[in-house]
Motif scaffolding. Sequence first.
Motif, mmCIF file in Angstrom:
data_model
loop_
_atom_site.group_PDB
_atom_site.id
_atom_site.type_symbol
_atom_site.label_atom_id
_atom_site.label_comp_id
_atom_site.label_asym_id
_atom_site.label_seq_id
_atom_site.Cartn_x
_atom_site.Cartn_y
_atom_site.Cartn_z
ATOM 1 N N LEU A 44 -32.178 -92.270 -36.481
ATOM 2 C CA LEU A 44 -32.605 -91.367 -36.018
ATOM 3 C C LEU A 44 -34.137 -91.650 -35.254
ATOM 4 N N SER A 45 -34.797 -92.265 -36.011
ATOM 5 C CA SER A 45 -36.233 -92.601 -35.520
ATOM 6 C C SER A 45 -36.425 -93.410 -34.355
ATOM 7 N N GLN A 46 -35.241 -94.181 -34.169
ATOM 8 C CA GLN A 46 -35.274 -94.939 -32.862
ATOM 9 C C GLN A 46 -35.451 -94.062 -31.569
ATOM 10 N N HIS A 62 -32.204 -91.041 -51.569
ATOM 11 C CA HIS A 62 -33.285 -91.314 -50.735
ATOM 12 C C HIS A 62 -34.058 -89.869 -50.114
ATOM 13 N N GLY A 63 -34.958 -89.991 -50.374
ATOM 14 C CA GLY A 63 -35.908 -88.590 -49.783
ATOM 15 C C GLY A 63 -35.740 -88.569 -48.242
ATOM 16 N N THR A 86 -41.405 -88.185 -34.855
ATOM 17 C CA THR A 86 -41.211 -86.656 -35.432
ATOM 18 C C THR A 86 -41.272 -87.132 -37.070
ATOM 19 N N VAL A 87 -40.963 -88.199 -37.781
ATOM 20 C CA VAL A 87 -41.391 -88.147 -39.131
ATOM 21 C C VAL A 87 -42.942 -87.997 -39.165
ATOM 22 N N TYR A 107 -36.440 -91.488 -42.540
ATOM 23 C CA TYR A 107 -35.234 -90.562 -42.890
ATOM 24 C C TYR A 107 -35.782 -89.101 -42.677
ATOM 25 N N LEU A 108 -35.234 -88.267 -41.666
ATOM 26 C CA LEU A 108 -35.583 -86.691 -41.809
ATOM 27 C C LEU A 108 -34.853 -86.177 -42.979
#
Length: 331
Positions: A114-116, A78-79, A122-123, A69-70
């Motif tokens: 989005l992490s895909q 959820h953070g 990025t995270v 999660y960004l």
Amino acid sequence: MQGAGLDTNITLACRWSSGQGSVAVKAQRPRWPRGKAFLQLWLLWLWPCVQAHAADEFHLFFTGDLQGYLHSDRQLQHGGALAASHTLRQLTQPLAAESFLILDTGDLLSYYYLSQVDSGRTVFSLMSQAGCLALVPGNFDLTYGWKNLRRLNQLSPLQFIAANIVDQQAEPVLPPVRIFSRQGQRIAVIGLSDPKMGQTVAEKNLLQVQLADPVQAYSKVVKQIHGQYDLLIVLSHLEFEQNLLLCRTSENPDLILSRPQADAPKQYSLVRYDASGHTSVILSAPKQAASIGHLRFRLEPNNERLHLTGLSAADEALIPAAEDHPAFMAL
């Protein structure tokens, strides 16, 4: 003056001492300064004592379960990595570098869609920029394969560590341990992944590696680093029962930072199986990355190992970060 979150219940080891003055032949009692002058003198006397007390206090910040999660999701409670990174910067900015360490208990890279786009880079970068230095792989971190973890390790001071993800020769494919120097002490952090991850991770993402027994892998690393550490921490993605098994080993860890556990106590647990043995502290990361775990303590000598005293655990609320946060714009 540096210092944040100082314990106000300070036992002072300093005392005033003064002699008697004399005017002519008649002895007089010394006069205490009044008003602002008295306050200034009192602060000058008190501050060295506060600094000495604060210098011994150590801050351990820990996260987990970010799942790629960004942005934080209020509906899901959820953070997100942006808020977590921003909050960690705010919490550590007033602290001396020697007085804190930031760790993550895993499941950082996915499964948020989005992490895909970049396989979680990025995270990972956001947590690295926040000062996190070690994390243990969870099953969501293996969504893009174990070799992706190696590639990320080459990009940053932040490192995936795991003693029990091993090759065909039973050697770890990731660093099994990291040793940090803080306040003149050597802090060893060993990573242990859940051996049951093979049931939830696609076979192609674990090609050429296997998940070894975590207790055996832990004991092997501890033997290898004997004499190289003063404090021993396990960064655990194990179930609570497996954490308890680590406490039964002859070189049981001083502290186990565990992934979020559904039935784990919110505060830390103290575990000691032998009356003459060493006490282990077990503490779980906040669920759904909804806050930042914060453990404060002091390191006291205890025979050949250090002893954690003055333990204080809290969950630090996330501070929202704007989309134009410098950490995000720098990616």
